[in-house]
Scaffold this motif. Structure first.
Motif, short mmCIF file in Angstrom:
data_model
loop_
_atom_site.label_atom_id
_atom_site.label_comp_id
_atom_site.label_asym_id
_atom_site.label_seq_id
_atom_site.Cartn_x
_atom_site.Cartn_y
_atom_site.Cartn_z
N THR A 1 0.79 -4.14 1.05
CA THR A 1 1.16 -3.02 1.92
C THR A 1 1.24 -3.46 3.38
N VAL B 1 -3.64 -4.04 -0.76
CA VAL B 1 -3.79 -3.91 0.69
C VAL B 1 -2.93 -4.94 1.42
N LEU C 1 -12.47 -8.61 4.04
CA LEU C 1 -11.67 -8.16 2.91
C LEU C 1 -11.73 -9.16 1.76
#
Length: 251
Positions: free
Chosen positions: A36, A33, A114
């Motif tokens: 990206t 994540v 996260l």
């Protein structure tokens, strides 16, 4: 009526679910994540979209939309000073500061979530270094005070502080509260500088620019002193102990 016969659990499905939900798999997902997000930032440069061509820059809806975009951009490693300058240039000092602080808290909460959900279980066993253990203990025991000091001094990268706090045992409330309070001074300086960028000789611009420079110098001095303070115990521990000489009896 006969009760339904329970089906035996498929061992392959159980193993697959355990593998997908394991700490290493979640840590790999977090790395994917973040990679990206960083690639998208380098490719599309969303900070330019925030500074130019913002729709309806005078309404409350535009401020709210900017705060949401700000939070997503900070979680994707867009530098906060650029976003703060854009907030001041687009909305002025008061509304720009509101949007910037709200976006800062939103981005910090997103990064913290996260890191806590995807990375904490896998990273905590790796905290073996002296500096890492000291940072973890400080954040876990004195979360609000430690995070407030980190936010007041701009030397620590915003994203790094978020994920380090997520790996520790700090709670959400002290983390978000310290972020909301501690980021106001530095954020306000950048927002005012952005709002008065067309008047570089105005007192407001000069004061904000001076505050940015002084806070950066103060952060550098504190980091330098902390580094030398942490080096002293290691040097003392590495130095060999000198055995004491026994007194010689007089003849």
């Amino acid at each position: 009526m006969l009760a339904p016969v329970p089906r035996p659990t498929d061992p392959l499905a159980v193993r697959c679910s355990r593998a997908l939900l394991s700490p290493r798999s979640r840590l790999s997902l977090l790395a994917l994540v973040l990679l990206t997000a960083g690639s998208l930032v380098l490719l599309y440069e969303p900070q330019r979209l925030l500074a130019s061509g913002w729709p309806g820059a005078g309404g409350a809806g535009a401020v709210l939309l900017f705060a949401l975009a700000y939070g997503l951009c900070t979680a994707a490693f867009v530098p906060r000073p650029v976003l703060n300058l854009a907030a001041g240039a687009l909305f002025g000092s008061a509304a720009g500061l509101t949007a910037a602080v709200a976006g800062t808290v939103l981005g910090a909460g997103l990064s913290f979530t996260l890191g806590r959900v995807l990375g904490q279980e896998a990273l905590r066993p790796l905290l073996r270094g002296r500096w890492l253990r000291a940072a973890d203990g400080q954040l876990s025991r004195h979360g609000f005070r430690s995070m407030l000091a980190i936010r007041l001094f701009p030397g620590v990268p915003f994203a790094a502080a978020n994920y380090c706090a997520a790996v520790s045992r700090m709670g959400y409330v002290p983390f978000l509260l310290a972020t909301a309070i501690g980021t106001v001074p530095n954020t306000a300086a950048y927002v005012v500088a952005g709002a008065r960028a067309d008047e570089p000789g105005s007192p407001a611009f000069l004061l904000s620019a001076g505050f940015i420079v002084l806070s950066g110098l103060a952060a550098a001095v504190v980091a330098w002193r902390k580094r030398h303070a942490l080096r002293r115990p290691a040097t003392a521990a590495a130095a060999p102990a000198v055995p004491e000489r026994e007194p010689v009896a007089a003849p």
